[in-house]
Scaffold this motif. Sequence first.
Motif, PDB file in Angstrom:
ATOM      1  N   LEU A  18       1.135  -1.031  -0.173  1.00 46.13           N
ATOM      2  CA  LEU A  18      -0.006   0.079  -0.199  1.00 46.13           C
ATOM      3  C   LEU A  18       0.941   1.217  -0.066  1.00 46.13           C
ATOM      4  N   PHE A  50      -6.912   1.232  -7.270  1.00 48.97           N
ATOM      5  CA  PHE A  50      -6.351   1.376  -6.306  1.00 48.97           C
ATOM      6  C   PHE A  50      -7.137   2.637  -6.050  1.00 48.97           C
ATOM      7  N   ARG A  52      -5.812   6.318  -4.613  1.00 49.57           N
ATOM      8  CA  ARG A  52      -5.172   7.527  -4.338  1.00 49.57           C
ATOM      9  C   ARG A  52      -5.713   8.660  -4.018  1.00 49.57           C
ATOM     10  N   ALA A  56      -2.361   8.424   1.797  1.00 45.89           N
ATOM     11  CA  ALA A  56      -2.657   7.008   2.113  1.00 45.89           C
ATOM     12  C   ALA A  56      -2.475   6.281   0.530  1.00 45.89           C
ATOM     13  N   THR A  58      -4.774   2.737  -0.806  1.00 42.04           N
ATOM     14  CA  THR A  58      -5.613   2.056  -0.587  1.00 42.04           C
ATOM     15  C   THR A  58      -6.112   1.031  -1.592  1.00 42.04           C
TER      16      THR A  58
END
Length: 301
Positions: A18, A50, A52, A56, A58
């Motif tokens: 991640l 993902f 973005r 972060a 995730t």
Amino acid sequence: MNLELRQLRYFVAVAEELHFGKAADRLHMTQPPLSQAIHALEDMLGTPLFVRNRRAVTLAPAGGALLPEARRMLAQAAEIPRLVSRAASGESGRLSLAFVSSADYSVLPPFLRNYRAAFPQVQIVLQEATSDVQVDDLLRERIDAGLIIPPLPEKALPILDYLKVLDEPLILAAPVGLDALGIPGPVWLKDLPRLPLIIFPRPIAPALHDAILAVFRAAGITPEVGQEAIQMQTIVSLVSAGMGLALVPQSVSNLMRPGVEYRALHDPTPLVETGLAWRRDNTSPVLQGFLDLLRKNILTC
């Protein structure tokens, strides 16, 4: 869609870390080409994998669904070299083996145990069949090998190889009650009650059929053939029903049936041979492993 394993490895690394920077380090590459590869994968699949932001990375729902499948596919791909190596060495694959019924009471069970222990990844397909059927199946390439009662027919000699596995004497299978007739222990055929002979049809094993009748002729007896059966267990069952007597390979005495007793013969009897036949042009590594182990078993017996 031309999905590559490389893309899946990149995806799994980012999904587990991640973090694109850490994933790039893990993959021994720089971050920009990794980011480009993930974007290309998302474009190919038509959905983000993902989520973005500046803080972060995730997994998106589609990424969460893809992760276990990607891990599974990568694990399967990693297994391919070992799978190919096992197949090439005869450690995995399929072996089709036929056998005459008498082998089921002698050489077949212990050898299958040894073979299964040595080659647990090989699928063994077993088929009980008479020798004539097995020879035909071998010539037509329907089976890999067969435990038969020789000899091989002339038409098969240029095509099949053969290895002797077992020699054993013929013994008598008779309805119970010989002791009551005062016949303990080994017997002479001439001392037995004149019961019909139960035997298999000559075409399925001509040499053995003729050898059995020769034993009676040498004893001065012309037997009356009462019943014919192609399987040893059927012959023994007919004996247990009082339908007659039979001469069978010694190993068949392992087949216990109420109403049947087995006796050795004083009369001279030929040895019954059982052996393995296979096509000499069959280069299957599985078959070669089977043959190598069989030869070692014969040498140690």
